[in-house]
Design an enzyme around this catalytic site. Structure first.
Site, PDB file in Angstrom:
ATOM      1  N   CYS A  48      -4.445  -1.403  -1.964  1.00  0.00           N
ATOM      2  CA  CYS A  48      -4.587   0.040  -2.169  1.00  0.00           C
ATOM      3  C   CYS A  48      -5.496   0.253  -3.374  1.00  0.00           C
ATOM      4  CB  CYS A  48      -3.196   0.624  -2.433  1.00  0.00           C
ATOM      5  SG  CYS A  48      -3.218   2.369  -2.865  1.00  0.00           S
ATOM      6  N   ASN A  49      -6.582   0.967  -3.164  1.00  0.00           N
ATOM      7  CA  ASN A  49      -7.528   1.222  -4.258  1.00  0.00           C
ATOM      8  C   ASN A  49      -6.881   2.074  -5.348  1.00  0.00           C
ATOM      9  OD1 ASN A  49     -10.581   0.526  -3.198  1.00  0.00           O
ATOM     10  ND2 ASN A  49      -9.202   1.035  -1.530  1.00  0.00           N
ATOM     11  N   THR A  50      -6.082   3.064  -4.916  1.00  0.00           N
ATOM     12  CA  THR A  50      -5.476   3.996  -5.873  1.00  0.00           C
ATOM     13  C   THR A  50      -4.483   3.262  -6.765  1.00  0.00           C
ATOM     14  OG1 THR A  50      -5.620   5.604  -4.055  1.00  0.00           O
ATOM     15  CG2 THR A  50      -4.419   6.287  -6.023  1.00  0.00           C
ATOM     16  N   CYS A 108     -10.991   3.512   0.248  1.00  0.00           N
ATOM     17  CA  CYS A 108      -9.540   3.676   0.471  1.00  0.00           C
ATOM     18  C   CYS A 108      -9.222   2.845   1.701  1.00  0.00           C
ATOM     19  CB  CYS A 108      -9.220   5.151   0.726  1.00  0.00           C
ATOM     20  SG  CYS A 108      -7.534   5.437   1.347  1.00  0.00           S
ATOM     21  N   THR A 109      -8.160   2.050   1.614  1.00  0.00           N
ATOM     22  CA  THR A 109      -7.880   1.119   2.712  1.00  0.00           C
ATOM     23  C   THR A 109      -7.480   1.852   4.000  1.00  0.00           C
ATOM     24  OG1 THR A 109      -5.647   0.816   1.798  1.00  0.00           O
ATOM     25  CG2 THR A 109      -7.310  -0.820   1.216  1.00  0.00           C
ATOM     26  N   HIS A 110      -6.972   3.080   3.877  1.00  0.00           N
ATOM     27  CA  HIS A 110      -6.661   3.855   5.083  1.00  0.00           C
ATOM     28  C   HIS A 110      -7.925   4.161   5.905  1.00  0.00           C
ATOM     29  CE1 HIS A 110      -2.723   4.723   3.253  1.00  0.00           C
ATOM     30  NE2 HIS A 110      -2.357   5.307   4.379  1.00  0.00           N
ATOM     31  N   TYR A 169      -0.659   8.398  -2.234  1.00  0.00           N
ATOM     32  CA  TYR A 169      -0.743   8.135  -3.673  1.00  0.00           C
ATOM     33  C   TYR A 169      -1.917   8.899  -4.297  1.00  0.00           C
ATOM     34  CZ  TYR A 169       2.295   3.884  -3.746  1.00  0.00           C
ATOM     35  OH  TYR A 169       3.322   2.985  -3.703  1.00  0.00           O
ATOM     36  N   GLY A 170      -2.962   9.066  -3.507  1.00  0.00           N
ATOM     37  CA  GLY A 170      -4.243   9.534  -4.053  1.00  0.00           C
ATOM     38  C   GLY A 170      -4.196  10.909  -4.683  1.00  0.00           C
ATOM     39  N   ASP A 190       0.877  -1.179   0.000  1.00  0.00           N
ATOM     40  CA  ASP A 190       0.000   0.000   0.000  1.00  0.00           C
ATOM     41  C   ASP A 190       0.909   1.222   0.000  1.00  0.00           C
ATOM     42  OD1 ASP A 190      -2.427   1.572   0.360  1.00  0.00           O
ATOM     43  OD2 ASP A 190      -1.814   1.863   2.426  1.00  0.00           O
ATOM     44  N   SER A 191       0.306   2.390  -0.202  1.00  0.00           N
ATOM     45  CA  SER A 191       1.086   3.627  -0.130  1.00  0.00           C
ATOM     46  C   SER A 191       1.610   3.857   1.290  1.00  0.00           C
ATOM     47  CB  SER A 191       0.208   4.807  -0.516  1.00  0.00           C
ATOM     48  OG  SER A 191      -0.838   4.943   0.433  1.00  0.00           O
TER      49      SER A 191
HETATM   50  N1  DGL Z   1      -4.687   3.363   0.888  1.00  0.00           N
HETATM   51  C1  DGL Z   1      -4.774   3.839  -0.430  1.00  0.00           C
HETATM   52  C2  DGL Z   1      -6.071   3.528  -1.118  1.00  0.00           C
HETATM   53  O1  DGL Z   1      -6.683   2.539  -0.781  1.00  0.00           O
HETATM   54  C3  DGL Z   1      -4.102   5.115  -0.827  1.00  0.00           C
HETATM   55  C4  DGL Z   1      -4.190   6.301   0.050  1.00  0.00           C
HETATM   56  C5  DGL Z   1      -3.236   7.364  -0.433  1.00  0.00           C
HETATM   57  O2  DGL Z   1      -2.033   7.121  -0.368  1.00  0.00           O
HETATM   58  O3  DGL Z   1      -3.690   8.402  -0.929  1.00  0.00           O
HETATM   59  O4  DGL Z   1      -6.485   4.211  -2.014  1.00  0.00           O
END
Ligand code: DGL
Length: 282
Positions: free
Chosen positions: A74-76, A195-197, A42-43, A10-11
């Site tokens: 990570c979705n992004t 977003c996994t965060h 990353y987003g 993940d990011s």
């Molecule tokens: N956890 C990530 C996601 O699921 C990225 C969050 C980020 O780095 O912006 O999209």
């Protein structure tokens, strides 16, 4: 290969929410987790950048850690890079994550569903194709949350109450723009965490929106899919007995080691010794 670890990245620390689900669904497996915190978030970066990072991390995990499967937690990164990863590594069991819109339709009564995620995910072609494929099945209220993943990433460096206040303020602003939440007609009764965060902001969300609102995340379906792919590839590890989590987890970061250690302890109850500095050249 059966004995090899499963790679997860993940990011930053958000993918630990997926790792939680993976470790309980696959109690005999070993995992190597890459937190790309030195490049988070990353987003709010370009697709090209996220794709380059994803390919570099995948290559490193394959060549140095000999992973037998890769979970893009990570979705992004999934939106930006899953296609290239599949093209580059056609033999590798590869699992991505995307906002759980279909499960949300099944759960929602009002058929008004909120979706929060990063600008990268919610602006991607992949997400727009997913939305179009569900046209007419529910109304989706889509809200990018700039700064939220970063606030969660930084929450490990400040006190729990200060980070919670900051996260709540951001969430109040973003959810306030989406409309009324609740179970009444016309209200948003289901919120997809794209977003996994954001899984680590569940308590703040539930306090803000009320417990009537259902939150939908992707950790468990991703863990089930990982299990299915490993079974299909005859790569599932059938250890003698479940091993202690700390002995089968290796967590790497190119950000602050103390941040990953705090997150891994808080959310996965892992000892600090499970966390290491990642190779800075990746
Ligand atoms: N956890 C990530 C996601 O699921 C990225 C969050 C980020 O780095 O912006 O999209």
């Amino acid at each position: 290969m059966t004995e090899s670890p499963i790679g997860v990245f993940d990011s930053g620390i958000g993918g630990l929410s997926v790792l939680q689900a993976l470790q309980s669904a696959l109690p005999a497996e070993h995992f190597v987790y890459w937190a790309d915190s030195g490049h988070a978030p990353y987003g709010e970066k370009s697709d090209v950048f996220v794709r380059q990072r994803s390919l570099a991390i995948a290559q490193h995990l394959i060549e140095r850690h000999h992973i037998k499967a890769l979970v893009v937690a990570c979705n992004t990164a999934t939106a930006a890079a899953i296609h290239e990863l599949r093209t580059q590594y056609p033999q590798l069991p590869l699992i991505g994550v995307e906002p759980a819109l279909k499960p949300a339709i099944a759960l929602s009564r009002t058929q008004r569903i909120g979706v929060i995620g990063t600008r990268g995910t919610l602006g991607s072609d992949k997400f727009h194709r997913l939305l179009s494929s569900l046209d007419g099945q529910a109304e989706f209220i889509v809200q990018p949350c700039n700064g939220l993943a970063l606030a969660i990433e930084e929450s490990t460096h400040i006190s729990a109450s200060a980070s919670s206040e900051k996260i709540t303020a951001l969430l109040r602003g973003y959810t306030g723009q989406m409309g009324a939440f609740g179970r009444g007609p016309g209200q948003i009764d289901t919120l997809v965490l794209g977003c996994t965060h954001y899984v680590f902001a569940q308590n703040e969300l539930q306090t803000l929106l009320g417990t009537d609102v259902q939150l939908v995340s992707t950790g468990e379906p991703v863990a089930r899919q990982t299990r299915r792919l490993l079974e299909a590839a005859a790569q599932l590890r059938s250890g003698p007995a479940p091993i202690a989590a700390s002995a089968r987890m290796q967590l790497l970061t190119n950000g602050e080691l103390s941040g990953l250690q705090a997150a891994a302890q808080r959310w996965l109850h892992l000892p600090h010794a499970a966390c290491h500095k990642a190779d800075p050249h990746v």
